[in-house]
Design a protein around this motif. Structure first.
Motif, PDB file in Angstrom:
ATOM      1  N   TRP A 169       0.811  -1.213   0.000  1.00  0.00           N
ATOM      2  CA  TRP A 169       0.000   0.000   0.000  1.00  0.00           C
ATOM      3  C   TRP A 169       0.852   1.274   0.000  1.00  0.00           C
ATOM      4  N   ILE A 170       2.109   1.186   0.392  1.00  0.00           N
ATOM      5  CA  ILE A 170       2.945   2.374   0.508  1.00  0.00           C
ATOM      6  C   ILE A 170       4.109   2.282  -0.463  1.00  0.00           C
ATOM      7  N   LYS A 171       4.338   3.338  -1.206  1.00  0.00           N
ATOM      8  CA  LYS A 171       5.432   3.364  -2.168  1.00  0.00           C
ATOM      9  C   LYS A 171       6.782   3.294  -1.453  1.00  0.00           C
ATOM     10  N   PRO A 172       7.775   2.663  -2.068  1.00  0.00           N
ATOM     11  CA  PRO A 172       9.136   2.779  -1.523  1.00  0.00           C
ATOM     12  C   PRO A 172       9.521   4.256  -1.412  1.00  0.00           C
ATOM     13  N   GLY A 173      10.046   4.623  -0.273  1.00  0.00           N
ATOM     14  CA  GLY A 173      10.335   6.026  -0.008  1.00  0.00           C
ATOM     15  C   GLY A 173       9.182   6.759   0.645  1.00  0.00           C
ATOM     16  N   GLY A 174       8.038   6.060   0.828  1.00  0.00           N
ATOM     17  CA  GLY A 174       6.871   6.676   1.445  1.00  0.00           C
ATOM     18  C   GLY A 174       6.961   6.705   2.963  1.00  0.00           C
ATOM     19  N   TRP A 175       5.884   7.192   3.569  1.00  0.00           N
ATOM     20  CA  TRP A 175       5.875   7.457   5.008  1.00  0.00           C
ATOM     21  C   TRP A 175       4.643   6.855   5.666  1.00  0.00           C
ATOM     22  N   VAL A 176       4.801   6.406   6.917  1.00  0.00           N
ATOM     23  CA  VAL A 176       3.693   5.883   7.711  1.00  0.00           C
ATOM     24  C   VAL A 176       3.714   6.560   9.075  1.00  0.00           C
ATOM     25  N   TYR A 177       2.607   7.197   9.416  1.00  0.00           N
ATOM     26  CA  TYR A 177       2.456   7.839  10.722  1.00  0.00           C
ATOM     27  C   TYR A 177       1.501   7.013  11.578  1.00  0.00           C
ATOM     28  N   VAL A 178       1.895   6.736  12.834  1.00  0.00           N
ATOM     29  CA  VAL A 178       1.038   5.949  13.721  1.00  0.00           C
ATOM     30  C   VAL A 178       1.027   6.565  15.115  1.00  0.00           C
ATOM     31  N   GLU A 179      -0.087   6.353  15.813  1.00  0.00           N
ATOM     32  CA  GLU A 179      -0.201   6.709  17.219  1.00  0.00           C
ATOM     33  C   GLU A 179      -0.531   5.450  18.014  1.00  0.00           C
ATOM     34  N   HIS A 180       0.026   5.343  19.218  1.00  0.00           N
ATOM     35  CA  HIS A 180      -0.302   4.221  20.085  1.00  0.00           C
ATOM     36  C   HIS A 180      -0.120   4.616  21.546  1.00  0.00           C
ATOM     37  N   GLU A 181      -0.550   3.741  22.447  1.00  0.00           N
ATOM     38  CA  GLU A 181      -0.485   3.998  23.876  1.00  0.00           C
ATOM     39  C   GLU A 181       0.969   4.079  24.345  1.00  0.00           C
ATOM     40  N   SER A 182       1.278   5.087  25.139  1.00  0.00           N
ATOM     41  CA  SER A 182       2.655   5.243  25.616  1.00  0.00           C
ATOM     42  C   SER A 182       3.066   4.141  26.577  1.00  0.00           C
ATOM     43  N   GLU A 183       2.093   3.527  27.257  1.00  0.00           N
ATOM     44  CA  GLU A 183       2.471   2.483  28.220  1.00  0.00           C
ATOM     45  C   GLU A 183       2.884   1.193  27.539  1.00  0.00           C
ATOM     46  N   LEU A 184       2.652   1.091  26.211  1.00  0.00           N
ATOM     47  CA  LEU A 184       3.034  -0.094  25.459  1.00  0.00           C
ATOM     48  C   LEU A 184       4.215   0.220  24.547  1.00  0.00           C
ATOM     49  N   PRO A 185       5.075  -0.770  24.288  1.00  0.00           N
ATOM     50  CA  PRO A 185       6.158  -0.544  23.322  1.00  0.00           C
ATOM     51  C   PRO A 185       5.588  -0.370  21.921  1.00  0.00           C
ATOM     52  N   THR A 186       6.343   0.296  21.086  1.00  0.00           N
ATOM     53  CA  THR A 186       5.928   0.441  19.687  1.00  0.00           C
ATOM     54  C   THR A 186       5.831  -0.944  19.051  1.00  0.00           C
ATOM     55  N   PRO A 187       4.698  -1.269  18.424  1.00  0.00           N
ATOM     56  CA  PRO A 187       4.563  -2.598  17.801  1.00  0.00           C
ATOM     57  C   PRO A 187       5.651  -2.844  16.758  1.00  0.00           C
ATOM     58  N   SER A 188       5.978  -4.111  16.558  1.00  0.00           N
ATOM     59  CA  SER A 188       6.962  -4.465  15.535  1.00  0.00           C
ATOM     60  C   SER A 188       6.456  -4.072  14.168  1.00  0.00           C
ATOM     61  N   VAL A 189       7.334  -3.497  13.367  1.00  0.00           N
ATOM     62  CA  VAL A 189       6.959  -3.039  12.025  1.00  0.00           C
ATOM     63  C   VAL A 189       7.675  -3.899  10.993  1.00  0.00           C
ATOM     64  N   PRO A 190       7.211  -3.877   9.741  1.00  0.00           N
ATOM     65  CA  PRO A 190       7.914  -4.615   8.685  1.00  0.00           C
ATOM     66  C   PRO A 190       9.386  -4.206   8.591  1.00  0.00           C
ATOM     67  N   VAL A 191      10.208  -5.123   8.137  1.00  0.00           N
ATOM     68  CA  VAL A 191      11.654  -4.873   8.099  1.00  0.00           C
ATOM     69  C   VAL A 191      12.020  -3.728   7.162  1.00  0.00           C
ATOM     70  N   SER A 192      11.157  -3.426   6.212  1.00  0.00           N
ATOM     71  CA  SER A 192      11.456  -2.350   5.266  1.00  0.00           C
ATOM     72  C   SER A 192      11.104  -0.964   5.807  1.00  0.00           C
ATOM     73  N   TRP A 193      10.559  -0.895   7.018  1.00  0.00           N
ATOM     74  CA  TRP A 193      10.203   0.384   7.616  1.00  0.00           C
ATOM     75  C   TRP A 193      11.298   0.820   8.590  1.00  0.00           C
ATOM     76  N   GLN A 194      11.719   2.046   8.499  1.00  0.00           N
ATOM     77  CA  GLN A 194      12.709   2.594   9.417  1.00  0.00           C
ATOM     78  C   GLN A 194      12.103   3.746  10.209  1.00  0.00           C
ATOM     79  N   LEU A 195      12.318   3.736  11.536  1.00  0.00           N
ATOM     80  CA  LEU A 195      11.804   4.811  12.375  1.00  0.00           C
ATOM     81  C   LEU A 195      12.542   6.108  12.048  1.00  0.00           C
ATOM     82  N   HIS A 196      11.769   7.137  11.717  1.00  0.00           N
ATOM     83  CA  HIS A 196      12.342   8.438  11.350  1.00  0.00           C
ATOM     84  C   HIS A 196      12.254   9.437  12.505  1.00  0.00           C
ATOM     85  N   ARG A 197      11.100   9.529  13.128  1.00  0.00           N
ATOM     86  CA  ARG A 197      10.894  10.431  14.262  1.00  0.00           C
ATOM     87  C   ARG A 197       9.898   9.779  15.226  1.00  0.00           C
ATOM     88  N   GLN A 198      10.035  10.097  16.523  1.00  0.00           N
ATOM     89  CA  GLN A 198       9.091   9.599  17.518  1.00  0.00           C
ATOM     90  C   GLN A 198       9.064  10.555  18.703  1.00  0.00           C
TER      91      GLN A 198
END
Length: 216
Positions: A169-198
């Protein structure tokens, strides 16, 4: 389209920490959204109070769109769990070329269409569907940016990340923004996704990922 009752309830239960308490609109049972930047800056829009949906806080939106400032112009965006449309409409105001807003609640979908007409925008498409059904089969080009602000404590991100990856669903070079509960760790993401900002604000953690390649 038939929808599961549990999904209907969960989508309308938003974490109070992840939503600003919007002032009531002039009509009973409505909320108010203020666009904070771009062509529609300071425009106020109304939406139905469908189970407590509230816009992503203005401060969080400002941070997010600062992160995306050099990538938004002309982009093709997907706003899942669109609710009030705070993220998708803000993206259009700031120069996105097209935004698809997905929400399974008919009253919210109608309000999104009404607000696009009020803004005189032809660049937004509203899809009234549950997000799993929408993501199950891709029948249009991949997106540049995907926004996901799901109901908390329902495990949505763990379910949706594999669908986004499998269906490309997302082009290579694209971006994914997510929100989640702070008391939980960030869910595991696909290997092709790199954390840019948090960042974290109260009980909410919000993250921006870069998709560095397509699925294997």
């Amino acid at each position: 389209m038939a929808r599961r009752q549990s999904a209907s309830r969960s989508h309308q239960t938003r974490s109070p920490a992840g939503r600003e308490a919007a002032p009531a609109g002039k009509g009973s049972g409505t909320g108010e959204l203020r666009i904070i930047g771009g062509d529609w800056r300071s425009r106020k829009l109304h939406f139905p109070d469908a189970g407590g949906v509230r816009p992503t806080p203005a401060r969080t939106r400002e941070t997010l769109f600062n992160w995306l400032a050099f990538h938004l112009a002309g982009s093709d965006c997907l706003d899942l769990f669109a609710g009030s449309g705070a993220l998708g409409l803000e993206a259009l105001s700031r120069g996105a070329g097209q935004t698809t807003l997905v929400d399974h609640t008919p009253a919210l979908a109608r309000a999104l269409r009404d607000n696009l007409r009020l803004l005189k925008s032809d660049n937004g498409e509203v899809v009234c569907s549950d997000v799993e059904s929408y993501l199950a089969q891709r029948n249009r080009p991949s997106f540049d940016i995907v926004f996901m602000d799901p109901p908390f404590r329902q495990g949505w991100l763990e379910k949706l990340f594999p669908l986004l990856e499998k269906q490309a669903w997302i082009k290579p070079g694209g971006w994914v923004y997510v929100e989640h509960e702070s008391e939980l760790p960030t869910p595991s993401v696909p290997v092709s996704w790199q954390l840019h900002r948090q960042k974290s604000a109260g009980q909410v953690t919000y993250s921006l990922f870069r998709v560095v390649s397509g699925p294997e």
